[in-house]
Design a protein around this motif. Structure first.
Motif, PDB file in Angstrom:
ATOM      1  N   SER A  51     -19.428 -36.567  56.626  1.00 17.89           N
ATOM      2  CA  SER A  51     -19.095 -35.281  56.294  1.00 17.89           C
ATOM      3  C   SER A  51     -17.831 -34.527  56.953  1.00 17.89           C
ATOM      4  O   SER A  51     -17.266 -33.713  56.530  1.00 17.89           O
ATOM      5  CB  SER A  51     -20.330 -34.317  56.285  1.00 17.89           C
ATOM      6  OG  SER A  51     -20.731 -34.410  57.762  1.00 17.89           O
ATOM      7  N   SER A  52     -17.958 -34.889  58.283  1.00 17.57           N
ATOM      8  CA  SER A  52     -16.822 -33.998  58.790  1.00 17.57           C
ATOM      9  C   SER A  52     -15.361 -34.752  58.658  1.00 17.57           C
ATOM     10  O   SER A  52     -14.349 -33.953  58.517  1.00 17.57           O
ATOM     11  CB  SER A  52     -16.910 -34.291  60.383  1.00 17.57           C
ATOM     12  OG  SER A  52     -16.105 -33.962  61.092  1.00 17.57           O
ATOM     13  N   VAL A  53     -15.143 -35.875  58.213  1.00 20.05           N
ATOM     14  CA  VAL A  53     -13.994 -36.420  57.753  1.00 20.05           C
ATOM     15  C   VAL A  53     -13.503 -35.846  56.497  1.00 20.05           C
ATOM     16  O   VAL A  53     -12.582 -35.414  56.211  1.00 20.05           O
ATOM     17  CB  VAL A  53     -14.074 -38.102  57.647  1.00 20.05           C
ATOM     18  CG1 VAL A  53     -12.823 -38.649  56.736  1.00 20.05           C
ATOM     19  CG2 VAL A  53     -14.341 -38.530  58.953  1.00 20.05           C
ATOM     20  N   LEU A  54     -14.581 -35.711  55.665  1.00 22.05           N
ATOM     21  CA  LEU A  54     -14.371 -35.112  54.324  1.00 22.05           C
ATOM     22  C   LEU A  54     -13.961 -33.552  54.335  1.00 22.05           C
ATOM     23  O   LEU A  54     -12.955 -33.160  53.712  1.00 22.05           O
ATOM     24  CB  LEU A  54     -15.587 -35.251  53.210  1.00 22.05           C
ATOM     25  CG  LEU A  54     -15.822 -36.588  52.756  1.00 22.05           C
ATOM     26  CD1 LEU A  54     -17.210 -36.672  51.987  1.00 22.05           C
ATOM     27  CD2 LEU A  54     -14.657 -37.362  51.969  1.00 22.05           C
ATOM     28  N   GLU A  55     -14.503 -32.762  55.295  1.00 22.17           N
ATOM     29  CA  GLU A  55     -14.424 -31.418  55.424  1.00 22.17           C
ATOM     30  C   GLU A  55     -12.698 -31.476  56.106  1.00 22.17           C
ATOM     31  O   GLU A  55     -12.172 -30.442  55.537  1.00 22.17           O
ATOM     32  CB  GLU A  55     -15.211 -30.901  56.379  1.00 22.17           C
ATOM     33  CG  GLU A  55     -16.635 -30.638  55.819  1.00 22.17           C
ATOM     34  CD  GLU A  55     -17.643 -30.021  56.697  1.00 22.17           C
ATOM     35  OE1 GLU A  55     -17.235 -29.971  57.981  1.00 22.17           O
ATOM     36  OE2 GLU A  55     -18.766 -29.547  56.373  1.00 22.17           O
ATOM     37  N   ASN A  56     -12.354 -32.184  56.979  1.00 22.86           N
ATOM     38  CA  ASN A  56     -11.046 -32.261  57.447  1.00 22.86           C
ATOM     39  C   ASN A  56      -9.951 -32.668  56.361  1.00 22.86           C
ATOM     40  O   ASN A  56      -9.133 -31.932  56.257  1.00 22.86           O
ATOM     41  CB  ASN A  56     -10.703 -33.130  58.494  1.00 22.86           C
ATOM     42  CG  ASN A  56     -11.444 -32.365  59.775  1.00 22.86           C
ATOM     43  OD1 ASN A  56     -11.764 -31.369  60.006  1.00 22.86           O
ATOM     44  ND2 ASN A  56     -11.955 -33.450  60.752  1.00 22.86           N
ATOM     45  N   ARG A  57     -10.371 -33.728  55.618  1.00 28.53           N
ATOM     46  CA  ARG A  57      -9.546 -34.033  54.424  1.00 28.53           C
ATOM     47  C   ARG A  57      -9.203 -32.927  53.378  1.00 28.53           C
ATOM     48  O   ARG A  57      -8.087 -32.891  53.246  1.00 28.53           O
ATOM     49  CB  ARG A  57     -10.088 -35.289  53.812  1.00 28.53           C
ATOM     50  CG  ARG A  57      -9.133 -35.778  52.611  1.00 28.53           C
ATOM     51  CD  ARG A  57      -9.550 -36.870  52.021  1.00 28.53           C
ATOM     52  NE  ARG A  57      -9.977 -38.004  52.903  1.00 28.53           N
ATOM     53  CZ  ARG A  57     -10.802 -39.236  52.716  1.00 28.53           C
ATOM     54  NH1 ARG A  57     -11.088 -39.306  51.467  1.00 28.53           N
ATOM     55  NH2 ARG A  57     -10.919 -39.935  53.297  1.00 28.53           N
ATOM     56  N   TYR A  58     -10.168 -32.157  53.114  1.00 29.53           N
ATOM     57  CA  TYR A  58     -10.157 -31.275  52.147  1.00 29.53           C
ATOM     58  C   TYR A  58     -10.026 -29.617  52.411  1.00 29.53           C
ATOM     59  O   TYR A  58     -10.180 -28.930  51.707  1.00 29.53           O
ATOM     60  CB  TYR A  58     -11.210 -31.318  51.002  1.00 29.53           C
ATOM     61  CG  TYR A  58     -11.188 -32.694  50.335  1.00 29.53           C
ATOM     62  CD1 TYR A  58     -10.108 -33.066  49.324  1.00 29.53           C
ATOM     63  CD2 TYR A  58     -11.970 -33.705  50.675  1.00 29.53           C
ATOM     64  CE1 TYR A  58     -10.168 -34.219  48.949  1.00 29.53           C
ATOM     65  CE2 TYR A  58     -12.031 -34.844  49.983  1.00 29.53           C
ATOM     66  CZ  TYR A  58     -11.135 -35.122  49.111  1.00 29.53           C
ATOM     67  OH  TYR A  58     -11.034 -36.374  48.371  1.00 29.53           O
ATOM     68  N   GLY A  59      -9.756 -29.597  53.917  1.00 26.60           N
ATOM     69  CA  GLY A  59      -9.573 -28.300  53.982  1.00 26.60           C
ATOM     70  C   GLY A  59     -10.630 -27.323  54.260  1.00 26.60           C
ATOM     71  O   GLY A  59     -10.288 -26.124  54.260  1.00 26.60           O
ATOM     72  N   ARG A  60     -11.959 -27.910  54.553  1.00 31.37           N
ATOM     73  CA  ARG A  60     -12.844 -27.142  54.631  1.00 31.37           C
ATOM     74  C   ARG A  60     -13.491 -26.904  55.994  1.00 31.37           C
ATOM     75  O   ARG A  60     -14.726 -27.163  56.359  1.00 31.37           O
ATOM     76  CB  ARG A  60     -14.083 -27.417  53.710  1.00 31.37           C
ATOM     77  CG  ARG A  60     -13.703 -27.557  52.275  1.00 31.37           C
ATOM     78  CD  ARG A  60     -14.866 -27.844  51.432  1.00 31.37           C
ATOM     79  NE  ARG A  60     -14.552 -28.585  50.344  1.00 31.37           N
ATOM     80  CZ  ARG A  60     -15.248 -29.745  49.674  1.00 31.37           C
ATOM     81  NH1 ARG A  60     -16.459 -29.984  50.268  1.00 31.37           N
ATOM     82  NH2 ARG A  60     -14.634 -30.476  48.817  1.00 31.37           N
ATOM     83  N   THR A  61     -12.514 -26.711  57.107  1.00 28.23           N
ATOM     84  CA  THR A  61     -13.136 -26.693  58.419  1.00 28.23           C
ATOM     85  C   THR A  61     -13.452 -25.331  58.919  1.00 28.23           C
ATOM     86  O   THR A  61     -13.134 -24.494  57.903  1.00 28.23           O
ATOM     87  CB  THR A  61     -11.891 -27.210  59.578  1.00 28.23           C
ATOM     88  OG1 THR A  61     -10.878 -26.298  59.044  1.00 28.23           O
ATOM     89  CG2 THR A  61     -11.490 -28.384  59.073  1.00 28.23           C
TER      90      THR A  61
END
Length: 148
Positions: A19-29
């Motif tokens: 989930s952290s990888v996906l958040e970083n990838r799509y700019g949802r940090t």
């Protein structure tokens, strides 16, 4: 016999959660959420300031005394004169002035006169003014009125 080593367990121990990888990838940090909130609050504040300025500006504009003039009729008397009848609605006991004009077929001003209106206790009054013209006029009308 050898014990099988799971490839999944070996890679997940060193990597970030999915989930952290996906958040970083799509700019949802967390940083982008904070930035978006600040941006929305800033836009809201700008909108509020513009709205308050508009309300103040329109509120102050409505406080001015107004004068309204309306053409009611005109009569072409001859080649060099026209009679213009008009109504003026203005604050009571206030003097005003009006510009009356005559136009020819090509909408050129061929007659012009500024008349002074005396104060009166009536709100709406009717006036008739005869204008001298340089040419045959096609129409006669009120140009503008203002409080003096």
């Amino acid at each position: 016999m050898k014990s099988p080593v799971s490839v999944k367990s070996a890679t997940s121990a060193t990597a970030q959660p999915e989930s952290s990888v996906l958040e970083n990838r799509y700019g949802r940090t967390r940083a982008t959420r904070t930035r978006d909130k600040r941006l929305l609050w800033g836009l809201g504040a700008v909108f509020a300031v513009v709205l308050a300025a508009w309300v103040a500006w329109t509120g102050l504009d409505g406080a001015a005394e107004k004068i309204e003039a309306r053409d009611t009729r005109h009569t072409i008397i001859d080649d060099h004169s026209v009679s213009v009848t008009f109504e003026v609605s203005m604050p009571v006991n206030s003097p005003a002035s009006c510009a009356v004009q005559a136009l020819n077929e090509s909408f050129t001003v061929v007659g012009w006169k500024v008349i002074d209106l005396a104060p009166s206790p009536l709100y709406t009054r009717s006036f008739t003014q005869v204008l001298r013209t340089t040419d045959l006029s096609n129409t006669g009308l009120i140009y503008k009125c203002w409080l003096t």
